[in-house]
Motif scaffolding. Structure first.
Motif, PDB file in Angstrom:
ATOM      1  N   ALA B 371       0.840  -1.053  -0.019  1.00  0.00           N
ATOM      2  CA  ALA B 371      -0.454   0.290  -0.212  1.00  0.00           C
ATOM      3  C   ALA B 371       0.746   0.977   0.274  1.00  0.00           C
ATOM      4  O   ALA B 371       0.717   2.137  -0.768  1.00  0.00           O
ATOM      5  CB  ALA B 371      -0.819   0.067   1.241  1.00  0.00           C
ATOM      6  N   LEU B 374       2.470   1.779  -3.505  1.00  0.00           N
ATOM      7  CA  LEU B 374       1.551   2.280  -4.616  1.00  0.00           C
ATOM      8  C   LEU B 374       0.834   3.574  -4.076  1.00  0.00           C
ATOM      9  O   LEU B 374       0.908   4.599  -4.770  1.00  0.00           O
ATOM     10  CB  LEU B 374      -0.167   1.755  -4.192  1.00  0.00           C
ATOM     11  N   ASP B 375       0.552   4.084  -2.866  1.00  0.00           N
ATOM     12  CA  ASP B 375       0.540   5.213  -2.313  1.00  0.00           C
ATOM     13  C   ASP B 375       1.661   6.633  -3.176  1.00  0.00           C
ATOM     14  O   ASP B 375       1.629   7.420  -3.146  1.00  0.00           O
ATOM     15  CB  ASP B 375       0.583   5.658  -0.761  1.00  0.00           C
ATOM     16  N   ASN B 376       3.319   5.982  -2.647  1.00  0.00           N
ATOM     17  CA  ASN B 376       3.924   6.697  -3.118  1.00  0.00           C
ATOM     18  C   ASN B 376       3.806   6.931  -4.986  1.00  0.00           C
ATOM     19  O   ASN B 376       4.383   8.121  -5.397  1.00  0.00           O
ATOM     20  CB  ASN B 376       5.777   6.003  -2.544  1.00  0.00           C
ATOM     21  N   ALA B 379       1.727   9.766  -5.553  1.00  0.00           N
ATOM     22  CA  ALA B 379       1.877  10.891  -4.885  1.00  0.00           C
ATOM     23  C   ALA B 379       2.846  11.756  -5.571  1.00  0.00           C
ATOM     24  O   ALA B 379       3.451  12.655  -5.781  1.00  0.00           O
ATOM     25  CB  ALA B 379       1.680  11.128  -3.753  1.00  0.00           C
ATOM     26  N   THR B 380       4.066  10.315  -6.071  1.00  0.00           N
ATOM     27  CA  THR B 380       5.399  10.770  -6.738  1.00  0.00           C
ATOM     28  C   THR B 380       5.482  10.597  -7.251  1.00  0.00           C
ATOM     29  O   THR B 380       6.590  10.747  -7.506  1.00  0.00           O
ATOM     30  CB  THR B 380       6.177  10.637  -4.918  1.00  0.00           C
ATOM     31  N   ASP B 381       5.295   9.401  -8.184  1.00  0.00           N
ATOM     32  CA  ASP B 381       5.110   8.729  -9.888  1.00  0.00           C
ATOM     33  C   ASP B 381       6.691   7.794  -9.341  1.00  0.00           C
ATOM     34  O   ASP B 381       7.196   8.139 -10.382  1.00  0.00           O
ATOM     35  CB  ASP B 381       6.129   9.902 -10.749  1.00  0.00           C
ATOM     36  N   GLY B 385       8.850   7.400  -3.231  1.00  0.00           N
ATOM     37  CA  GLY B 385       8.760   8.517  -2.342  1.00  0.00           C
ATOM     38  C   GLY B 385       9.159   9.240  -2.145  1.00  0.00           C
ATOM     39  O   GLY B 385       9.412  10.507  -1.537  1.00  0.00           O
ATOM     40  N   PHE B 386      10.493   8.904  -3.037  1.00  0.00           N
ATOM     41  CA  PHE B 386      11.189  10.092  -3.182  1.00  0.00           C
ATOM     42  C   PHE B 386      10.523  11.565  -4.237  1.00  0.00           C
ATOM     43  O   PHE B 386       9.746  11.830  -4.467  1.00  0.00           O
ATOM     44  CB  PHE B 386      12.398   9.917  -4.170  1.00  0.00           C
ATOM     45  N   ASP B 387      11.680  12.617  -4.285  1.00  0.00           N
ATOM     46  CA  ASP B 387      11.117  13.901  -4.870  1.00  0.00           C
ATOM     47  C   ASP B 387      11.448  14.031  -5.950  1.00  0.00           C
ATOM     48  O   ASP B 387      12.587  13.540  -6.285  1.00  0.00           O
ATOM     49  CB  ASP B 387      11.811  15.233  -4.445  1.00  0.00           C
ATOM     50  N   PRO B 388      10.284  14.523  -6.918  1.00  0.00           N
ATOM     51  CA  PRO B 388      10.345  13.570  -7.907  1.00  0.00           C
ATOM     52  C   PRO B 388      11.274  14.388  -8.788  1.00  0.00           C
ATOM     53  O   PRO B 388      12.344  14.071  -9.558  1.00  0.00           O
ATOM     54  CB  PRO B 388       9.089  14.234  -9.060  1.00  0.00           C
ATOM     55  N   ARG B 471       0.943   9.048 -18.654  1.00  0.00           N
ATOM     56  CA  ARG B 471       1.746  10.340 -18.660  1.00  0.00           C
ATOM     57  C   ARG B 471       2.934  10.027 -19.009  1.00  0.00           C
ATOM     58  O   ARG B 471       3.336  11.014 -20.046  1.00  0.00           O
ATOM     59  CB  ARG B 471       1.184  10.549 -17.404  1.00  0.00           C
TER      60      ARG B 471
END
Lengths: 268, 671
Positions: B371, B374-376, B379-381, B385-388, B471
Motif C-alpha cells: 500500500a 502504491l501511495d508513493n 503521489a510522487t511517481d 516516495g522520493f522527490d521527483p 503520462r
C-alpha cells in the motif's frame, strides 16, 4: 452481566490533503487515520454507522482526493459545497447540529489552507460539545459515555471518560489508515449539497506566503559511551538554560533575545 | 459374441464421452467471454500441437518419445478401432494398421509405467498412478480383439470365459481413454489440452508457417473506462472461458513446480497446485483429492471453492479459508519460469496477476509495504516516495542533455527508478561513460520521467499503472528519438511490450526499446568501443527474468562479456531456465515469508560455478544478489564491467569527428 455496548453514529470530517513533497492533492494523513479509527469502531461496536463529511469547493483534484477516503470502504460522502474561501465551520456546525452524531472525528490539522488546527475547537465551541485531542483509541462506549485513550508525548497514554456527543481529533498516534481501493472509490457516491457560503472574512484579510523552514535547535552530542549516545538520540532537543522573562519592557525583551541569538551563534 | 458386443461398447463409450464433453464445455463457459477466432484456432491446432508443444516436451527426450509413441499410438488406434470394430471394416490393411498402432501404444505405455515406478516428486500421484495400467489395458485388449479380425486367430478362438475377460479389459480401457477423457481423470488433458491450444489467449506465442511465434509476455490491460467491467478476478467464473479451459488442460507433470523460485524458497506457492485449485474452483469442491506437492506450510484438504464463490476469503483476519490464501498469490515473483516450462502452455502469471488485481483494486489488500509503495507511486511517481525533482541528482556533474532542451536525439536514455538508488547510480554513471566513449548522441527525460509502472502493475494496481503509463506516453510523444535505451529490464519490458496497447490514435506507443547490454553489443560490433583485456577472475552471468524469459535476450549480454575477454562459466540454471533473483513482481515489497530467501539460493548457484564475480544486467537483480550475506562472488552490472575496461579506440576507426560536440568533450574530461 456485560454492560451494554450498542452501535453509535460516527461522523468523520475529512479534508483534501496535500502531499508534503509533491503538493499533490491526496487523502489527508490524519483525517484518514480518523476514518480508520471510525471503521475500527464499526467493527468494535456492531451497529455503528460511519458517515463522511467534507465542506469545501468541488474540484476535480479535490474530488479524486476525497474518493481516496471512500476507497477505504464507504458508499457515500456528504459534500457541503461551498465557494472557495468560505468558512467551513458554520456549514459543518449547522449540518452536525441538524442530525447530531454521537461522535465526530477529525484530524488535528489540515494539510492545506490555513492548517491552523483550530477547526475542532471552533466546532466544539459552537456546538457546545466536549473535545478531546490526540486520540489514540476509543476503548468502549457504554450508556452514552465513551472511554477514550489519549496520546501524550513520548508514548504516554491517558484514559478519559467523555459524555457523548463529543468531538475528538486524531494525529499520528492513531492507527495508520488502511489502503484505499480503486474500485470502491470509483463507485461510491459524492452526495453534494450546496450550503450557504459565509465568506471567511478573517482569512480574506490575511496575507499568505509560502512557509519557511523554522530553525531547529542543534543537538550537540558530547557522548562518551554508546549508552549516552542512545540517550541523546532518543531525547528531545531541549534548551537547558531557558529563561522566563516576566514583566519586562519590550526593549528589555528584545535585548534578551538579541543576546541569546548572539550566544547561540545565529547572529554574527 | 465379441463381434456383437464391441460396436455396442465402442459407441456407448463415444456417446458418453460426447455427453461428458458437453458438461465440461459448460464448466468452461462459466467464464467471461473472450474474443478468440474459433475456426482459425482449430485450423492452427495440429501445428501448435505437433510443433510448438512438441518443442517444449522435447526438452526431456525420454518423455517426448514416450508421449509420441503412446499418444500417437492411441489416436491412431482409437480411430482405427472405430472403423474396424465399430463399423466392421476389418478387411484389408486397416486391421493390420490397428495392430501396429496398438502395439506402438503398448510400447509407449511400458515407458510410462517405468517412469511411474519411482516417480520424481514433481509428478502428481493419485489417479495418475493408474494411467500406465489403463494404457496397457487399452492397447493390449485392442491388440487382442483385433487378432481374430485380421485372421491370425480363428474367429471362434478361445473359451467364452476368455471373451468375457477380454470384454472387461476393453471396458476398462475404453472407460479410461474415452469416457475418462471428458468426464475427468488423467486423460482429460488430451481433450482440454487440444482445445486449449486451439483457443489459447496468446495466439501469437505459436509459430506459423511464416516463422516463429513471439514470446508474448506483456500483461493484458484492464478496461478502466467501462465502470461495469470487473476489476480483476474474484471468483473462478471471473476468468475468461479460455483461461478456465487452460487450467483444465494441466497434466500435473510438475515441471512448473520444479523451477518455481517461491516453492524452492518454501513460500506458500506451487504453480501446479494453483492451477489445480482453479480447476477445483471451476467445478466446485474441495482440494482434498489433489495428489501432488502442496503449498509449503499449507496442508491440502482445508480449502474449497465454487465457480461463483470468492477465490480468496474476503476477510482473512478471521481465519476464513476459500480456494487459495492471499499469501499464495503474493509469493509469485512473476519470473515466468513456470510458463516457460509448461508443456501445455498454461499462463500462470496472467492468472496470478488477474487475481492480484481484484485484491488490490477492489479490496485494498496489497500486503506489507504494498500500500505504501502504491501511495508513493500515486503521489510522487516513484515507489520510494522520493522527490521527483531529485531524479537527476546523481548526474549533477555530468551535464546530461535533457530532452526538454534538445527535443530530439538518436537515443533516449531511460533511467528507471534506479536513479534514486545509490547502487544503481553507479551503473547509470558507468552507462553514461560508455555512451560518451562511443559518442552516442543521447538525451534523458530527467525530471519528466516517471516510474514505468511495472511494480504497480505486478502488484495488481492497474489504475496506477495506466495513469503512469499514459503520462509517460504523452511525455515520450513530445520528442523525437530513434530508440530508447535503458539499463532496467523491467522498464524495458513495460515500455517495449506493454505500452503499445495503451497508445491511442494520438500517440503511437510502439518504440524501439533496447536493453543496455544489447545496445553495448551493437556499439561494439560497430567498432565504436574498444576494451582492455580482462584481468579479473572467473565470471558467471545471471540472466534477469525480464530480459531473458520475457524478452528473449540471452545472447547480447554474453556477447558483451565475450568482447571484454571474459569466458562465462555458466550456472546450471541459465538462459531460459535462469533462476529468479527474487526481486520481480513486487515480491520484495509484499515480502511473503518462506524458509529460505530466493537470492540466497541464486548466490549458491553462483558459488557452485566457483566464479568470483557475477555479471548482472538489472537493478533489481543487483540489489537482491548484493543483499546476500557472506556471498562468495562480487555483483557487477555489465555496464560497470564495460566502463572499467574502456580504452581509447585505435586511431583511424574513430567515428566522424564532426559529430563530437564541444559539450561532450568537457563531460568526458570530467569523467
Amino acid at each position: 452481566m456485560r454492560p451494554e455496548q450498542q452501535g453509535i453514529e460516527v461522523a468523520v470530517l475529512v479534508s483534501v490533503g496535500r502531499h508534503p513533497i509533491t503538493g499533490r492533492a491526496r487523502r489527508a494523513d490524519q483525517d484518514a487515520r480518523g476514518l480508520e479509527m471510525a471503521l475500527g469502531l464499526e467493527h468494535q461496536l456492531p451497529g455503528s454507522r460511519v458517515s463522511l463529511l467534507h465542506a469545501g469547493p468541488r474540484s476535480e483534484e479535490g474530488e479524486a482526493a476525497l474518493r481516496g477516503y471512500l476507497g477505504m470502504g464507504l458508499d457515500t460522502l456528504t459534500l457541503l459545497e461551498q465557494a472557495e474561501g468560505s468558512d467551513a465551520i458554520p456549514a459543518l456546525a449547522e449540518h452536525l447540529a441538524a442530525a447530531p452524531p454521537q461522535l465526530v472525528i477529525t484530524g488535528a490539522r489540515a494539510e492545506r489552507g490555513e492548517g491552523s488546527g483550530l477547526l475542532p475547537y471552533a466546532l466544539a465551541e459552537r456546538l457546545g460539545w466536549p473535545l478531546v485531542n490526540g486520540l489514540a483509541a476509543v476503548e468502549k462506549v457504554e450508556n452514552g459515555v465513551a472511554t477514550l485513550l489519549q496520546a501524550l508525548p513520548r508514548g504516554q497514554r491517558r484514559r478519559l471518560k467523555v459524555r457523548l456527543p463529543a468531538i475528538v481529533s486524531v494525529d499520528a498516534a492513531a492507527p495508520a489508515a488502511r489502503q484505499s481501493a480503486f474500485g470502491p472509490a470509483r463507485r461510491a457516491e459524492l452526495a453534494a449539497t450546496a450550503v450557504s457560503a459565509e465568506p471567511d472574512r478573517e482569512l480574506a484579510e490575511w496575507q499568505l506566503a509560502p512557509a519557511r523552514k523554522r530553525p531547529k535547535r542543534l543537538k550537540i552530542v558530547k557522548a562518551a559511551s554508546a549508552r549516552d549516545r542512545f540517550k541523546a538520540a532518543a531525547a528531545k532537543a531541549e534548551g537547558g538554560s531557558g529563561q522566563v522573562l516576566e514583566g519586562v519592557s519590550a526593549e528589555q525583551g528584545a535585548e534578551a533575545i538579541l543576546k541569546l541569538l548572539n550566544e547561540e551563534g545565529v547572529l554574527r | 459374441m465379441l463381434e456383437t458386443l464391441l460396436p455396442i461398447l465402442i459407441f456407448a463409450a463415444l456417446g458418453l464421452a460426447v455427453i461428458g464433453a458437453i458438461r465440461r464445455i459448460r464448466l468452461w463457459r462459466q467464464g467471461r467471454p473472450a474474443a478468440v477466432p474459433l475456426l482459425k484456432g482449430l485450423a492452427a491446432l495440429p501445428r501448435r500441437y505437433l510443433v510448438d508443444l512438441h518443442h517444449v516436451v522435447e526438452r526431456d527426450k525420454m518423455i517426448s518419445n514416450t508421449h509420441v509413441a503412446t499418444a500417437g499410438g492411441f489416436v491412431a488406434a482409437a480411430v482405427l478401432m472405430i472403423l474396424v470394430h465399430g463399423l466392421g471394416l476389418a478387411q484389408g490393411v486397416l486391421g493390420w494398421l490397428l495392430l501396429a498402432a496398438s502395439a506402438t501404444m503398448f510400447v509407449g505405455s511400458l515407458f510410462v509405467a517405468r517412469r511411474r515406478r519411482n516417480p520424481p516428486a514433481r509428478l502428481s500421484k493419485g489417479p495418475w498412478m493408474r494411467l500406465p495400467k489403463s494404457l496397457m489395458a487399452f492397447s493390449l485388449s485392442v491388440f487382442a480383439i483385433t487378432l481374430p479380425a485380421v485372421g491370425i486367430l480363428p474367429a471362434d478362438f478361445g473359451h467364452w470365459l476368455l471373451a468375457l475377460v477380454l470384454a472387461a479389459v476393453v471396458v476398462w480401457g475404453l472407460g479410461e481413454m474415452v469416457f475418462g477423457m471428458t468426464w475427468g481423470g488423467p486423460m482429460k488433458h488430451a481433450f482440454a489440452g487440444a482445445l486449449h491450444l486451439a483457443f489459447h489467449r496468446r495466439a501469437e506465442r505459436f509459430s506459423t508457417k511464416g516463422g516463429q511465434g513471439n514470446r508474448s509476455t506483456g500483461l493484458k490491460a484492464l478496461n478502466l473506462d467501462d465502470e461495469a467491467a470487473p476489476l480483476g478476478v474474484e471468483t473462478p467464473a471471473d476468468f475468461t472461458w479460455n483461461q478456465l479451459l487452460g487450467f483444465d488442460a494441466c497434466v500435473q507433470c510438475g515441471r512448473c513446480e520444479s523451477v518455481c523460485p517461491a516453492l524452492a524458497a518454501g513460500q506458500p506457492l506451487n504453480p501446479k497446485k494453483l492451477i489445480q485449485d482453479m480447476v477445483v474452483g471451476m467445478a466446485g469442491g474441495s482440494n482434498a483429492n489433489y495428489a501432488g506437492t502442496p503449498y509449503p506450510g499449507k496442508p491440502t484438504g482445508e480449502h474449497h471453492g465454487s465457480p461463483h464463490g470468492p477465490i480468496v476469503a474476503p476477510d482473512a483476519t478471521t481465519g476464513g479459508k476459500a480456494l487459495v490464501d492471499a499469501e499464495t498469490l503474493w509469493s509469485c515473483t512473476t519470473c515466468r519460469a513456470c510458463v516457460e516450462e509448461c508443456p501445455m502452455m498454461i499462463e500462470h502469471v496472467d492468472a496470478i496477476v488477474d487475481m492480484r488485481r481484484h485484491l488490490t483494486l477492489e479490496r485494498g489488500q496489497t500486503p506489507n509495504k504494498g500500500a505504501e509503495v502504491l501511495d508513493n507511486l500515486i503521489a510522487t511517481d516513484n515507489p520510494g516516495g522520493f522527490d521527483p525533482g531529485s531524479r537527476l541528482h546523481w548526474a549533477a556533474d555530468l551535464n546530461l542533455p535533457l530532452m526538454a532542451d534538445v527535443k530530439q536525439a538518436e537515443v533516449l536514455l531511460w533511467l528507471g527508478d534506479g536513479a534514486f538508488d545509490m547502487r544503481n547510480q553507479r551503473t547509470l554513471r558507468a552507462l553514461v561513460k560508455i555512451l560518451h566513449a562511443a559518442e552516442v548522441e543521447f538525451a534523458v527525460l530527467g525530471t519528466e520521467e516517471r516510474d514505468s509502472g511495472d511494480v504497480a502493475r505486478r502488484l495488481g494496481d492497474e489504475a496506477t499503472f495506466q495513469s503512469l503509463a499514459k503520462r509517460n506516453i504523452a511525455t515520450l510523444s513530445k520528442y523525437r528519438f530513434q530508440r530508447i535505451v535503458t539499463c532496467d529490464p523491467h522498464s524495458f519490458h513495460v515500455l517495449g511490450n506493454e505500452y503499445g496497447e495503451l497508445g491511442g490514435p494520438d500517440f503511437n506507443a510502439n518504440w524501439e526499446v533496447r536493453h543496455h547490454s544489447t545496445f553495448i553489443a551493437e556499439l561494439y560490433d560497430a567498432g565504436r568501443l574498444a576494451f582492455a583485456p580482462w584481468k579479473g577472475g572467473s565470471v558467471t552471468y545471471h540472466d534477469p527474468c525480464y530480459l531473458g524469459r520475457y524478452n528473449g535476450e540471452f545472447d547480447a549480454p554474453r556477447n558483451v562479456l565475450k568482447a571484454l575477454g571474459i569466458e562465462v562459466k555458466e550456472m546450471e540454471r541459465s538462459g531460459f531456465r535462469s533462476r529468479c533473483c527474487g526481486g520481480g513482481g513486487g515480491a520484495p515489497i509484499t515480502d511473503i515469508p518462506g524458509e529460505r530467501r530466493i537470492p540466497d539460493m541464486r548466490m549458491n548457484d553462483v558459488k557452485e560455478t566457483g566464479s568470483e564475480l557475477v555479471a548482472v544486467g538489472c537493478p533489481q537483480c543487483t540489489a537482491m544478489l548484493e543483499g546476500v550475506v557472506d556471498a562468495t562472488a562480487e555483483v557487477r552490472d555489465i555496464a560497470e564491467l564495460v566502463a572499467d575496461a574502456l580504452v581509447a579506440r585505435p586511431a583511424g576507426e574513430a567515428v566522424d569527428a564532426s559529430r563530437r560536440s564541444a559539450g561532450k568533450t568537457t563531460v568526458e574530461e570530467v569523467l
